[in-house]
Design an enzyme around this catalytic site. Structure first.
Site, PDB file in Angstrom:
ATOM      1  N   GLU A  56       0.823  -1.210   0.000  1.00  0.00           N
ATOM      2  CA  GLU A  56       0.000   0.000   0.000  1.00  0.00           C
ATOM      3  C   GLU A  56       0.860   1.264   0.000  1.00  0.00           C
ATOM      4  O   GLU A  56       1.937   1.292   0.598  1.00  0.00           O
ATOM      5  CB  GLU A  56      -0.884   0.023   1.253  1.00  0.00           C
ATOM      6  CG  GLU A  56      -1.879  -1.115   1.282  1.00  0.00           C
ATOM      7  CD  GLU A  56      -2.441  -1.391   2.661  1.00  0.00           C
ATOM      8  OE1 GLU A  56      -3.616  -1.787   2.735  1.00  0.00           O
ATOM      9  OE2 GLU A  56      -1.718  -1.224   3.665  1.00  0.00           O
ATOM     10  N   ASP A 161      -2.738 -15.625  22.357  1.00  0.00           N
ATOM     11  CA  ASP A 161      -2.301 -15.788  20.970  1.00  0.00           C
ATOM     12  C   ASP A 161      -2.351 -17.284  20.689  1.00  0.00           C
ATOM     13  O   ASP A 161      -2.097 -18.102  21.583  1.00  0.00           O
ATOM     14  CB  ASP A 161      -0.866 -15.248  20.801  1.00  0.00           C
ATOM     15  CG  ASP A 161      -0.452 -15.076  19.337  1.00  0.00           C
ATOM     16  OD1 ASP A 161      -0.214 -13.932  18.916  1.00  0.00           O
ATOM     17  OD2 ASP A 161      -0.365 -16.101  18.615  1.00  0.00           O
ATOM     18  N   THR A 201      -4.358  -9.280  15.754  1.00  0.00           N
ATOM     19  CA  THR A 201      -3.984 -10.538  15.106  1.00  0.00           C
ATOM     20  C   THR A 201      -3.804 -10.303  13.606  1.00  0.00           C
ATOM     21  O   THR A 201      -4.258  -9.291  13.069  1.00  0.00           O
ATOM     22  CB  THR A 201      -5.063 -11.617  15.309  1.00  0.00           C
ATOM     23  OG1 THR A 201      -6.259 -11.211  14.655  1.00  0.00           O
ATOM     24  CG2 THR A 201      -5.336 -11.840  16.788  1.00  0.00           C
ATOM     25  N   GLY A 225      -6.309  -5.088  14.055  1.00  0.00           N
ATOM     26  CA  GLY A 225      -5.821  -6.118  13.130  1.00  0.00           C
ATOM     27  C   GLY A 225      -6.612  -6.264  11.840  1.00  0.00           C
ATOM     28  O   GLY A 225      -6.072  -6.691  10.823  1.00  0.00           O
ATOM     29  N   ASP A 227      -7.684  -4.823   8.758  1.00  0.00           N
ATOM     30  CA  ASP A 227      -7.290  -3.590   8.064  1.00  0.00           C
ATOM     31  C   ASP A 227      -7.165  -3.784   6.567  1.00  0.00           C
ATOM     32  O   ASP A 227      -6.402  -3.097   5.901  1.00  0.00           O
ATOM     33  CB  ASP A 227      -5.986  -3.034   8.660  1.00  0.00           C
ATOM     34  CG  ASP A 227      -4.824  -4.027   8.562  1.00  0.00           C
ATOM     35  OD1 ASP A 227      -5.054  -5.166   8.100  1.00  0.00           O
ATOM     36  OD2 ASP A 227      -3.706  -3.662   8.929  1.00  0.00           O
ATOM     37  N   LYS A 231     -10.498  -8.996   5.495  1.00  0.00           N
ATOM     38  CA  LYS A 231      -9.648  -9.324   6.653  1.00  0.00           C
ATOM     39  C   LYS A 231     -10.212  -8.599   7.874  1.00  0.00           C
ATOM     40  O   LYS A 231      -9.991  -7.404   8.047  1.00  0.00           O
ATOM     41  CB  LYS A 231      -8.221  -8.866   6.358  1.00  0.00           C
ATOM     42  CG  LYS A 231      -7.210  -9.022   7.488  1.00  0.00           C
ATOM     43  CD  LYS A 231      -5.806  -8.750   6.930  1.00  0.00           C
ATOM     44  CE  LYS A 231      -4.731  -8.762   7.993  1.00  0.00           C
ATOM     45  NZ  LYS A 231      -4.387  -7.408   8.466  1.00  0.00           N
TER      46      LYS A 231
END
Ligand SMILES: NC(=O)c1ccc[n+]([C@@H]2O[C@H](COP(=O)([O-])OP(=O)(O)OC[C@H]3O[C@@H](n4cnc5c(N)ncnc54)[C@H](O)[C@@H]3O)[C@@H](O)[C@H]2O)c1
Length: 342
Positions: A56, A161, A201, A225, A227, A231
């Site tokens: 990006e 996690d 994550t 997370g 973004d 997703k």
């Protein structure tokens, strides 16, 4: 000449100042720029998607200074020995277009993301918030923990996690800095007593790492997370539990958790809370949700902060980035001066 901060100098500069001091200083620059939000050029970032990840470009300008960041997002990278997110960026003088400052931004992105999260939480989380749950213990996690310690006094952390080694790494990094970490056995266990929940994550899919029944009244959710198109991290129902705050609405509609919602789903751009134009938290039981994707103005603030902080120090060097002929029309003269004479 263009001033340049490479990885070694960025790391040495952050260590010399103390990470929390850097985060606190950066929050000041972020607040300054978010408060003058309307003066900036703004477009959703320009994304190049492949099956591997995304690359990006994130440009903005306040008409004095132009800035952009190059950043990638490749959730499958750590399994192949690469990082999920890497970046670099620059500032330029709008008056002549010359680049003035170039910097590594892999570390700087983690710092600016954490500083942005803490700036937002300082306005939206309950003032008595003391415990934060972190879901995701990768590259961003320690920076998030330290920013919330510096800006909100959070000392109690629970972490979850799917990778146990990441949780051990996280605890090993932040406990010596005075934070207390509980390693949880599940996302549900991690968020049980949390006042603030940070989700960070990485997975290139519509994941559900948090469901609505786990979000209690009064919680502030810092969701960083999700973004990218396709997703996300949160069950869509969570977004109906409270008020949703975003950086730049047109970009978040494409990339944020709200891509799961109808196009007219109500959100508030955070800069309006900062300036007092819109309400933030209105009651202790309200759920507040920061649907963060990362916006160019925050990178601009981060670059501006580092540029000013390292000016005149050993942490930046001059690089010869722009060809500079004595006669501005005789660019070829530079080459001719080194060409063999026939
Ligand atoms: N909003 C922003 O401004 C911003 C800025 C930087 C990064 N990000 C995003 O934040 C995320 C984290 O970035 P990072 O650099 O820390 O990535 P990373 O790959 O270093 O860490 C991600 C962690 O998430 C864990 N994880 C994956 N799926 C999980 C699940 N279902 N439950 C619990 N843990 C899970 C992984 O094991 C890993 O430890 C990425 O998606 C990245 O794109 C957002």
């Amino acid at each position: 000449m263009t001033r340049f901060v490479d990885v070694g100098n960025m790391i040495r500069w952050v260590a010399s100042q103390g990470t929390e001091n850097v985060l606190a200083g950066m929050i000041g620059y972020l607040e300054n720029d978010f408060a003058r939000w309307e003066t900036f050029d703004k477009i959703p970032r320009i994304a190049s998607h492949t099956p591997f990840g995304v690359i990006e470009l994130m440009p903005t300008s306040d008409h004095e200074t132009y800035g952009f960041k190059y950043v990638n997002g490749h959730p499958s990278n750590p399994a192949r020995g690469f990082q999920t997110v890497t970046a670099f960026g620059m500032l330029a003088d709008v008056h002549n277009g010359y680049p003035t400052f170039l910097s590594e931004m892999t570390v700087l992105t983690a710092l600016r993301t954490a500083a942005t999260s803490a700036m937002v939480a300082r306005k939206l989380a309950r003032p008595d918030a003391r415990r934060m749950a972190l879901i995701g213990a990768g590259s961003q996690a320690e920076f998030q923990a330290l920013a919330f310690h510096a800006a909100l006094g959070i000392t109690e952390l629970s972490v979850w996690d799917t990778d146990p080694a990441a949780m051990e790494k996280f605890a090993g990094n932040v406990e010596p800095l005075g934070l207390h970490v509980t390693i949880a056995a599940s996302a549900a266990a991690a968020v049980q007593d949390a006042d603030i929940i940070t989700t960070c994550t990485a997975d290139k899919t519509k994941a559900t790492i948090l469901t609505a029944e786990l979000v209690k009244p009064g919680v502030h959710l810092n969701a960083i997370g999700g973004d990218c198109p396709g997703k996300t991290e949160l069950a869509a129902e969570i977004l109906t539990l409270g008020d949703v705050f975003v950086e730049y609405e047109p970009q978040t509609r494409i990339e944020g958790e709200i891509q799961q919602m109808p196009a007219d789903f109500p959100v508030t751009e955070f800069w309006q809370v900062l300036t007092g134009a819109r309400p933030g938290r209105t009651s202790p039981s309200q759920v507040t949700i920061f649907d963060s994707v990362g916006f160019a103005i925050a990178d601009f603030s981060g670059l501006r902060y580092v540029r000013d902080a390292v000016a005149g120090t050993e942490f930046a060097v001059d690089i010869d980035l722009v060809a500079n002929p004595e006669d501005p029309k005789n660019l070829f003269g530079l080459v001719a001066a080194f060409s063999p004479v026939h």
